[in-house]
Design a protein around this motif. Structure first.
Motif, PDB file in Angstrom:
ATOM      1  N   ARG A 188       0.665  -1.141   0.014  1.00  0.00           N
ATOM      2  CA  ARG A 188      -0.220  -0.002  -0.008  1.00  0.00           C
ATOM      3  C   ARG A 188       0.727   1.267  -0.033  1.00  0.00           C
ATOM      4  N   VAL A 189       1.785   1.037   0.746  1.00  0.00           N
ATOM      5  CA  VAL A 189       2.642   2.554   1.045  1.00  0.00           C
ATOM      6  C   VAL A 189       3.516   2.612  -0.523  1.00  0.00           C
ATOM      7  N   TYR A 190       3.963   1.559  -1.018  1.00  0.00           N
ATOM      8  CA  TYR A 190       4.688   1.763  -2.399  1.00  0.00           C
ATOM      9  C   TYR A 190       3.739   2.385  -3.573  1.00  0.00           C
ATOM     10  N   GLN A 191       2.520   1.779  -3.405  1.00  0.00           N
ATOM     11  CA  GLN A 191       1.307   2.143  -4.257  1.00  0.00           C
ATOM     12  C   GLN A 191       1.119   3.633  -4.141  1.00  0.00           C
ATOM     13  N   PRO A 228       2.381  11.484  -7.385  1.00  0.00           N
ATOM     14  CA  PRO A 228       2.565  12.554  -8.309  1.00  0.00           C
ATOM     15  C   PRO A 228       1.611  12.659  -9.281  1.00  0.00           C
ATOM     16  N   VAL A 229       0.792  11.770  -9.832  1.00  0.00           N
ATOM     17  CA  VAL A 229      -0.334  11.756 -10.469  1.00  0.00           C
ATOM     18  C   VAL A 229      -1.445  12.854  -9.963  1.00  0.00           C
ATOM     19  N   LEU A 239       0.476  19.130 -13.400  1.00  0.00           N
ATOM     20  CA  LEU A 239       1.738  18.962 -14.288  1.00  0.00           C
ATOM     21  C   LEU A 239       2.726  20.423 -13.918  1.00  0.00           C
ATOM     22  N   ALA A 240       1.688  21.409 -13.656  1.00  0.00           N
ATOM     23  CA  ALA A 240       2.399  22.778 -13.196  1.00  0.00           C
ATOM     24  C   ALA A 240       3.131  22.687 -12.014  1.00  0.00           C
ATOM     25  N   LEU A 241       2.563  22.111 -11.158  1.00  0.00           N
ATOM     26  CA  LEU A 241       3.250  21.637  -9.852  1.00  0.00           C
ATOM     27  C   LEU A 241       4.327  20.775  -9.832  1.00  0.00           C
ATOM     28  N   SER A 272       8.313  14.453 -16.305  1.00  0.00           N
ATOM     29  CA  SER A 272       6.730  13.952 -16.856  1.00  0.00           C
ATOM     30  C   SER A 272       6.772  12.473 -16.890  1.00  0.00           C
ATOM     31  N   SER A 273       7.813  11.500 -17.103  1.00  0.00           N
ATOM     32  CA  SER A 273       7.713  10.026 -16.840  1.00  0.00           C
ATOM     33  C   SER A 273       7.379   9.855 -15.283  1.00  0.00           C
ATOM     34  N   TRP A 274       8.041  10.792 -14.422  1.00  0.00           N
ATOM     35  CA  TRP A 274       7.594  10.598 -12.994  1.00  0.00           C
ATOM     36  C   TRP A 274       6.447  10.296 -12.797  1.00  0.00           C
ATOM     37  N   ARG A 275       5.399  11.173 -13.252  1.00  0.00           N
ATOM     38  CA  ARG A 275       4.194  11.147 -13.100  1.00  0.00           C
ATOM     39  C   ARG A 275       3.315  10.181 -13.907  1.00  0.00           C
ATOM     40  N   HIS A 276       3.765  10.005 -15.098  1.00  0.00           N
ATOM     41  CA  HIS A 276       3.122   8.930 -16.035  1.00  0.00           C
ATOM     42  C   HIS A 276       3.336   7.610 -15.547  1.00  0.00           C
ATOM     43  N   VAL A 277       4.313   7.131 -15.016  1.00  0.00           N
ATOM     44  CA  VAL A 277       4.517   5.904 -14.521  1.00  0.00           C
ATOM     45  C   VAL A 277       3.630   5.747 -13.308  1.00  0.00           C
ATOM     46  N   GLY A 278       3.284   6.503 -12.431  1.00  0.00           N
ATOM     47  CA  GLY A 278       2.342   6.333 -11.369  1.00  0.00           C
ATOM     48  C   GLY A 278       0.900   5.777 -12.061  1.00  0.00           C
ATOM     49  N   TYR A 279       0.589   6.797 -13.104  1.00  0.00           N
ATOM     50  CA  TYR A 279      -0.794   6.599 -13.641  1.00  0.00           C
ATOM     51  C   TYR A 279      -0.783   5.313 -14.298  1.00  0.00           C
ATOM     52  N   VAL A 280       0.242   5.040 -15.002  1.00  0.00           N
ATOM     53  CA  VAL A 280       0.148   3.708 -15.801  1.00  0.00           C
ATOM     54  C   VAL A 280      -0.119   2.570 -14.647  1.00  0.00           C
ATOM     55  N   MET A 281       0.950   2.595 -13.667  1.00  0.00           N
ATOM     56  CA  MET A 281       0.903   1.456 -12.610  1.00  0.00           C
ATOM     57  C   MET A 281      -0.470   1.388 -12.045  1.00  0.00           C
TER      58      MET A 281
END
Lengths: 447, 295
Positions: free
Chosen positions: B112-115, B121-122, B126-128, B169-178
């Motif tokens: 859960r913590v990892y998730q 970031p998602v 993106l501005a932030l 951008s990837s930092w955020r995208h990875v979480g989304y896809v995950m």
């Protein structure tokens, strides 16, 4: 909301407040305010009727749209408004401050929507453009009986049709700023010619200083450098023609400007494209840079008092002795009236007050990085920097505004900003650059 | 009384309801999506400057398009940057997000913590995200340069800033896809994995031969999201430097032409239309795939 008892009550609750109790007049005003699309001349005449006399009878509320969102100038506007309200007891002014950049970017929508009665703007091409496109009100009445404004300022406030649309408040010069203490410490002398500047720059490098601080992240500060060089290499008249689109950008004259600049780039602070002007000003403030070519608002990055007293400037040195160095760039900030102010008499009163020495005394006292446009303003309270700015501009033979105020904004922002940044990245390909600018210029100025 | 026509018969009221359910959304879509899109395409053939009535606009044919591709220097870099953006998202960020999802699906301790950490970031705009990374990338005060002692101007130097922005951008995208993928993995029938195990398949084979094909609908969604997010990438570049100097993207070019003081509405619309055509290409591929699936 309580549950409605009857169907009629329910239906009535669906009507928004703005529509309730609508009269023909408010409906009309609303339609006009909502968009110029519906506006026809007959409606305009019906709406603005009979309030054009700018006598002492002005009462009510005047709205003032201000782009002076930084702390120092914002306080300056506030104290000017306070003084105005004190002098005119029947009038209240509602200031609507909008972030400087957003204001500028949204100006088209702002003016076509429901603008404030009086709004801040700049002299130059864009002012005349709004006047021509019927988005600004004629304020010739506010100019009647105005004393202390030179003809140069009146000319800078006049639209293509010969009427005044703009009231100058303050202006500031662009020049090479430096710290007196740094120059004293190293025994530097103010350069008179470009060669002097090069020699000085080489010496500064030896002394471990950045000769010319530079930051162009926002795209517009480097326009100032281009303008200065252009004024020195080709003169004021050429600047005006070039900005108006009458001269080709791929001519040898423009190439020479870029060539001269390329020869000076090793004196500029490197990596300028990632640095804001504030950061670049900090390097001057910290004594790490010898000079900085910017408007006198650079003083905002210096603490008032001893630190600002240490700040001094000199005009950009002469490049060509046949052209001289008597053209300066001094953008004028001021105010305009919207096309259909809700309180025209009050707005005109406000504008003639803004042009008066009393108002400008308040403004320049609150923000010492600018000087008053009215010649009768009290200069005894000026800081050394303000005194010098006033003299510097007064002694100039011709005064330019600034690239993005002297030319079309679409050309300045979508062509010149990327082009100058491209030049800074790759100063070698000047031919390709100026040809590209010229092609885009022809397309934009043709439309 | 009407003759009974079978269980599929609709009553009069049903017909009205169904009719409304079709007509109202259609009108909304036409009004809010199609009308502006078509309006934008039409504007791209004019020289409208956003001032005064639209009837003042002059029809100038394809001149805007000709200018965009021939004399507007930021255009081709922008196309290139959008494609690089797409490639990095597709080849790096998306697979990495999937990989994390597979790992987290294995009921690790503290999953859960990892998730939460990866998904966090998602939630940020993106501005932030741009601002947070500014603290890391800043030339003079940033974390990277403080730690490594380098003086690279990560956001300002056109050689690096695209890649710096892609990392953010990837930092955020990875979480989304995950998150999307994890939800899909939870829905896979466990008996399939057991059957594979009984047949002697190892983890790898199980994933690629059994789980991955079963997940086809999720894969498609992830793919489409990746493509769309990449093509309309805008916020991050705009926050960093208004999409200039190495960070040109089609989205930022549209904005800087249309929204700012410039008001080159016709010209900006032409770029927007090119963007629309480019996106439609990928959407068409997707629809074709869906259609084939259904047959």
């Amino acid at each position: 909301m309580p549950r409605p008892a009857t169907q009629d009550e329910y239906l009535a609750s669906l009507v928004p407040d703005s529509v309730k109790g609508v009269s023909r007049r408010t409906l009309l005003r609303g339609a006009l305010g909502a968009g110029a699309l519906l506006a026809t001349p007959s409606l305009l005449a019906a709406c603005g009727g009979g309030s054009s006399s700018s006598g002492s009878s002005a009462t009510g509320t005047v709205t003032l749209g201000s782009n002076q969102s930084d702390a120092v100038p914002k306080a300056a506007v506030q104290s000017m408004v306070n003084a105005f309200q004190k002098a005119n007891s029947g009038l209240t002014v509602k200031i609507n401050t909008i972030d400087h950049n957003s204001f500028q970017e949204n100006i088209n929508n702002y003016l076509q929507g429901s603008p404030d009665d009086v709004f801040s703007w700049f002299a130059g091409y864009r002012m005349r453009f709004f006047a021509k496109r019927d988005l600004a009100g004629d304020i010739s009445d506010a100019w009647k009986g105005m004393s202390g404004m030179t003809d140069a300022f009146k000319k800078a406030s006049t639209g293509d049709d010969g009427k005044q649309y703009f009231m100058p408040a303050t202006y500031y010069p662009w020049a090479m700023f430096y710290r007196k203490s740094v120059f004293q410490k190293h025994g530097y002398e103010v350069p008179k010619t470009l060669d002097d500047l090069r020699t000085l720059g080489a010496q500064m490098k030896k002394d471990g200083l950045v000769p010319i601080a530079f930051g162009d992240k926002d795209g517009w500060p480097a326009m100032g450098t281009f303008d200065q060089l252009n004024l020195r290499v080709n003169g004021y008249d050429f600047h005006v023609s070039l900005m108006a689109g009458r001269e080709p950008w791929n001519s040898d004259k423009v190439k020479k400007v870029f060539d001269t600049w390329a020869g000076l780039l090793d004196l500029h602070q490197p990596d300028a494209l990632g640095r804001t002007w504030q950061e670049a000003a900090q390097t001057l403030q910290q004594g790490k840079a010898g000079t900085y070519l910017l408007g006198s608002f650079v003083a905002q990055q210096f603490k008032q008092g001893a630190e600002q007293d240490d700040l001094d400037f000199f005009g950009f040195p002469e490049v060509d002795s046949t052209i001289g160095a008597d053209a300066v760039e001094a953008p004028i900030d001021g105010y305009m009236m919207s096309k259909r102010p809700k309180n025209e008499a009050g707005a005109l009163k406000m504008l003639s007050y803004i042009g008066s020495p009393e108002a400008q005394n308040v403004l320049v006292k609150a923000d010492p990085s600018v000087v008053a446009s009215n010649g009768k303003a009290d200069t005894s309270g000026y800081t050394a920097l303000q005194k010098k700015s006033a003299e510097f501009v007064a002694s100039a033979k011709s005064i330019a505004q600034f690239m993005d105020r002297d030319t079309r904004p679409d050309f300045a922002s979508t062509v010149m900003i990327p082009a100058i940044q491209q030049f800074l990245k790759n100063p070698k390909d000047i031919d390709g650059l100026v040809n590209s600018i010229e092609k885009q210029k022809q397309s934009i100025f043709a439309s | 009384m009407a003759k009974y026509k079978g269980i599929n018969q609709l009553s009069g009221l049903d017909r009205v309801v169904v009719g409304l359910m079709v007509v109202v959304p259609t009108l909304l879509v036409v009004w809010l999506v199609w009308a502006p899109a078509i309006g934008s395409v039409l504007l791209s053939f004019t020289n409208w400057d956003g001032v005064g009535p639209i009837s003042d606009a002059k029809f100038i044919g394809i001149q805007n398009y000709r200018d965009v591709v021939s004399i507007y220097p930021p255009f081709w870099p922008a196309v290139q940057h959008n494609l690089i953006w797409l490639a990095v998202m597709f080849l790096v960020a998306t697979p990495f997000g999937m990989f994390l999802a597979v790992l987290l699906d294995r009921e690790l301790r503290g999953t859960r913590v990892y998730q939460t950490a990866i998904y966090l970031p998602v939630v940020l705009s993106l501005a932030l995200v741009g601002f947070i990374w500014q603290l890391i990338y800043s030339r003079d005060q940033g974390l990277i340069n403080q730690v490594t002692g380098s003086t690279i101007d990560w956001y300002g130097d056109p050689r690096y800033n695209l890649w710096a922005a892609l990392v953010a951008s990837s930092w955020r995208h990875v979480g989304y896809v995950m998150l999307l993928y994890l939800a899909g993995l939870k829905g896979v029938d466990p008996s399939l994995r057991e059957a594979a195990k009984v047949d002697g398949a190892n983890e790898r084979t199980t994933f690629f031969k059994v789980v991955f094909p079963v997940m086809a609908p999720i894969n498609i969604i992830v793919l489409v999201i990746t493509v769309i997010e990449s093509l309309r990438a805008f916020d991050l570049a705009w926050v960093i430097n208004k999409g200039r100097n190495g960070l040109e993207l089609l989205g930022t070019l549209v904005t800087s032409n249309v929204v700012g003081e410039a008001s080159r509405i016709g010209f900006g619309s032409a770029i927007a239309t090119i963007m629309l055509v480019l996106s439609s290409f990928f959407v068409a591929l997707y629809i074709r795939y869906i259609m084939r699936e259904q047959q």
